[in-house]
Design a protein around this motif. Structure first.
Motif, PDB file in Angstrom:
ATOM      1  N   THR A  32      -2.639  19.994  34.019  1.00  0.00           N
ATOM      2  CA  THR A  32      -3.544  19.138  33.755  1.00  0.00           C
ATOM      3  C   THR A  32      -4.516  19.678  32.981  1.00  0.00           C
ATOM      4  N   VAL A  33      -5.398  18.894  32.205  1.00  0.00           N
ATOM      5  CA  VAL A  33      -6.494  19.344  31.534  1.00  0.00           C
ATOM      6  C   VAL A  33      -7.677  18.626  31.956  1.00  0.00           C
ATOM      7  N   ASP A  34      -8.731  19.619  32.358  1.00  0.00           N
ATOM      8  CA  ASP A  34     -10.103  19.168  32.685  1.00  0.00           C
ATOM      9  C   ASP A  34     -10.647  18.052  31.626  1.00  0.00           C
ATOM     10  N   THR A  35     -10.960  16.724  32.090  1.00  0.00           N
ATOM     11  CA  THR A  35     -11.608  15.828  31.033  1.00  0.00           C
ATOM     12  C   THR A  35     -12.608  14.894  31.893  1.00  0.00           C
ATOM     13  N   THR A  36     -13.272  14.043  31.116  1.00  0.00           N
ATOM     14  CA  THR A  36     -14.308  13.240  31.904  1.00  0.00           C
ATOM     15  C   THR A  36     -13.708  11.939  32.417  1.00  0.00           C
ATOM     16  N   SER A  37     -12.390  11.631  31.923  1.00  0.00           N
ATOM     17  CA  SER A  37     -11.923  10.365  32.571  1.00  0.00           C
ATOM     18  C   SER A  37     -10.541  10.689  32.623  1.00  0.00           C
ATOM     19  N   THR A  38      -9.517   9.613  32.854  1.00  0.00           N
ATOM     20  CA  THR A  38      -8.081   9.816  32.800  1.00  0.00           C
ATOM     21  C   THR A  38      -7.642   8.517  32.100  1.00  0.00           C
ATOM     22  N   VAL A  39      -6.273   8.538  32.095  1.00  0.00           N
ATOM     23  CA  VAL A  39      -5.721   7.272  31.613  1.00  0.00           C
ATOM     24  C   VAL A  39      -4.151   7.257  32.360  1.00  0.00           C
ATOM     25  N   LYS A  92     -13.384  16.400  25.571  1.00  0.00           N
ATOM     26  CA  LYS A  92     -12.324  15.628  25.868  1.00  0.00           C
ATOM     27  C   LYS A  92     -12.608  14.480  26.928  1.00  0.00           C
ATOM     28  N   VAL A  93     -12.068  13.493  26.583  1.00  0.00           N
ATOM     29  CA  VAL A  93     -12.313  11.978  27.364  1.00  0.00           C
ATOM     30  C   VAL A  93     -11.111  11.987  28.343  1.00  0.00           C
ATOM     31  N   ALA A  94      -9.874  12.186  27.799  1.00  0.00           N
ATOM     32  CA  ALA A  94      -8.550  11.949  28.392  1.00  0.00           C
ATOM     33  C   ALA A  94      -7.509  12.749  27.667  1.00  0.00           C
ATOM     34  N   VAL A  95      -6.559  13.465  28.390  1.00  0.00           N
ATOM     35  CA  VAL A  95      -5.500  14.142  27.886  1.00  0.00           C
ATOM     36  C   VAL A  95      -4.298  13.795  28.674  1.00  0.00           C
ATOM     37  N   PHE A  96      -3.258  13.480  28.209  1.00  0.00           N
ATOM     38  CA  PHE A  96      -2.085  12.836  28.973  1.00  0.00           C
ATOM     39  C   PHE A  96      -0.743  12.808  27.934  1.00  0.00           C
ATOM     40  N   GLU A  97       0.337  12.960  28.877  1.00  0.00           N
ATOM     41  CA  GLU A  97       1.581  12.920  27.942  1.00  0.00           C
ATOM     42  C   GLU A  97       1.874  11.346  27.977  1.00  0.00           C
ATOM     43  N   PHE A 110      -4.725   2.100  25.011  1.00  0.00           N
ATOM     44  CA  PHE A 110      -4.621   2.730  26.317  1.00  0.00           C
ATOM     45  C   PHE A 110      -6.022   2.255  26.937  1.00  0.00           C
ATOM     46  N   LYS A 111      -5.979   2.525  28.454  1.00  0.00           N
ATOM     47  CA  LYS A 111      -6.822   1.987  29.141  1.00  0.00           C
ATOM     48  C   LYS A 111      -7.472   3.173  30.217  1.00  0.00           C
ATOM     49  N   LEU A 112      -8.669   3.302  30.252  1.00  0.00           N
ATOM     50  CA  LEU A 112      -9.332   4.353  30.918  1.00  0.00           C
ATOM     51  C   LEU A 112      -9.480   3.953  32.305  1.00  0.00           C
ATOM     52  N   ASP A 113      -9.037   4.866  33.176  1.00  0.00           N
ATOM     53  CA  ASP A 113      -9.030   4.419  34.674  1.00  0.00           C
ATOM     54  C   ASP A 113     -10.415   4.413  35.297  1.00  0.00           C
ATOM     55  N   SER A 114     -11.251   5.268  34.600  1.00  0.00           N
ATOM     56  CA  SER A 114     -12.801   5.163  34.931  1.00  0.00           C
ATOM     57  C   SER A 114     -13.626   5.510  33.932  1.00  0.00           C
ATOM     58  N   ASN A 140      -9.659   3.224  17.465  1.00  0.00           N
ATOM     59  CA  ASN A 140     -10.446   1.748  17.314  1.00  0.00           C
ATOM     60  C   ASN A 140     -10.576   1.662  18.724  1.00  0.00           C
ATOM     61  N   VAL A 141     -12.062   1.457  19.218  1.00  0.00           N
ATOM     62  CA  VAL A 141     -12.335   1.301  20.432  1.00  0.00           C
ATOM     63  C   VAL A 141     -12.490  -0.591  20.406  1.00  0.00           C
ATOM     64  N   LYS A 142     -11.619  -1.069  21.447  1.00  0.00           N
ATOM     65  CA  LYS A 142     -11.458  -2.630  21.543  1.00  0.00           C
ATOM     66  C   LYS A 142     -12.424  -3.105  22.513  1.00  0.00           C
ATOM     67  N   SER A 143     -12.849  -2.205  23.532  1.00  0.00           N
ATOM     68  CA  SER A 143     -13.577  -2.878  24.658  1.00  0.00           C
ATOM     69  C   SER A 143     -14.219  -1.454  25.279  1.00  0.00           C
ATOM     70  N   ALA A 144     -14.967  -1.725  26.173  1.00  0.00           N
ATOM     71  CA  ALA A 144     -15.707  -0.747  27.210  1.00  0.00           C
ATOM     72  C   ALA A 144     -14.815   0.279  27.816  1.00  0.00           C
ATOM     73  N   THR A 145     -13.438  -0.022  27.861  1.00  0.00           N
ATOM     74  CA  THR A 145     -12.377   0.551  28.539  1.00  0.00           C
ATOM     75  C   THR A 145     -11.073   0.813  27.910  1.00  0.00           C
ATOM     76  N   GLU A 146     -11.115   0.098  26.531  1.00  0.00           N
ATOM     77  CA  GLU A 146      -9.642   0.250  26.003  1.00  0.00           C
ATOM     78  C   GLU A 146      -9.897   0.643  24.344  1.00  0.00           C
ATOM     79  N   ILE A 147      -9.026   1.691  24.133  1.00  0.00           N
ATOM     80  CA  ILE A 147      -9.027   2.509  22.724  1.00  0.00           C
ATOM     81  C   ILE A 147      -7.525   2.172  22.246  1.00  0.00           C
ATOM     82  N   GLU A 148      -7.520   2.048  20.882  1.00  0.00           N
ATOM     83  CA  GLU A 148      -6.081   1.767  20.468  1.00  0.00           C
ATOM     84  C   GLU A 148      -5.960   2.875  19.351  1.00  0.00           C
ATOM     85  N   GLY A 149      -4.701   3.048  18.836  1.00  0.00           N
ATOM     86  CA  GLY A 149      -4.412   3.922  17.982  1.00  0.00           C
ATOM     87  C   GLY A 149      -2.773   3.750  17.614  1.00  0.00           C
TER      88      GLY A 149
END
Length: 219
Positions: A32-39, A92-97, A110-114, A140-149
């Motif tokens: 796992t990679v240290d990040t400020t949030s998770t997805v 890094k905000v979030a890093v994942f497979e 994608f939706k941020l967990d926190s 493209n940030v779609k909302s406060a917790t959602e980002i699209e690519g």
């Protein structure tokens, strides 16, 4: 003797079979990679035809990809995309497979967990590991917790942030004038004071002349 040879042959075959099993290729190690949030989930995923795609998320990525994320080569990719000054603020905000079952050209939200995206302060983008290097993907940030690519293929993904350009230059509130070489200059305080002194002296001189004339006229 023949029976002994047969037994030895069987034993050798068994040893080779066991050896093959014992030395089978190991699965790539993950981390796992240290990040400020998770997805851990997505809000939506569709292919180029608009068909829904099933996507799974894993918090761990291969150690190879994790190591490559912190190399000068990846820094160069970020600098080329956002500029060297902004790249210095990258985090890094979030890093994942990501696994989309082999689907290509998938648009995923994608939706941020926190936490939440702060578009007033940061710009956001994706990095995608293509098997040998990390590459830039617009976001493209779609909302406060959602980002699209949109991803041509899927494997490890990183959501990144960089500080926005503030655009705060050292603007002076004083009036500026253009010099002969085209550069702008501001009047200095000392110059302003000297102009005021000259004006005051001129006013006093004028008053003295007027007063003298009045006295001379009364004689």
């Amino acid at each position: 003797m023949k029976k002994l040879s047969t037994t030895l042959a069987l034993g050798l075959s068994l040893a080779l079979a066991l050896g093959t099993t014992a030395f089978a290729a190991e699965s790539p190690s993950t981390t796992t990679v240290d990040t400020t949030s998770t997805v851990s989930e997505v809000s939506e995923a569709t292919d180029s035809d608009g068909n829904a795609v099933t996507v799974t998320i894993d918090a761990e990525i291969s150690e190879t990809a994790a190591t490559a994320l912190d190399t000068s080569a990846t820094t160069s990719v970020i600098e080329s995309a956002v500029g060297s000054d902004k790249a210095e603020t990258a985090a890094k905000v979030a890093v994942f497979e990501v696994d989309a079952g082999g689907a290509k050209n998938v648009t995923i939200t994608f939706k941020l967990d926190s936490g939440s995206f702060n578009t007033d302060v940061y710009d956001y983008f994706f990095l995608h590991y293509n098997g040998s290097a990390w590459e830039y993907i617009a976001a493209n940030v779609k909302s406060a917790t959602e980002i699209e690519g949109t991803f041509a293929s899927l494997s490890p993904v990183a959501i990144m942030q960089v500080e926005k350009d503030t655009g705060d230059d050292d603007d002076s509130s004083s009036e500026t004038t253009a010099s002969a070489d085209g550069t702008a200059t501001s009047p200095k305080t000392a110059d302003t004071a000297s102009y005021a002194g000259i004006i005051a002296l001129a006013a006093l001189a004028g008053a003295a002349v007027t007063f003298g004339r009045l006295r001379y006229g009364r004689r």
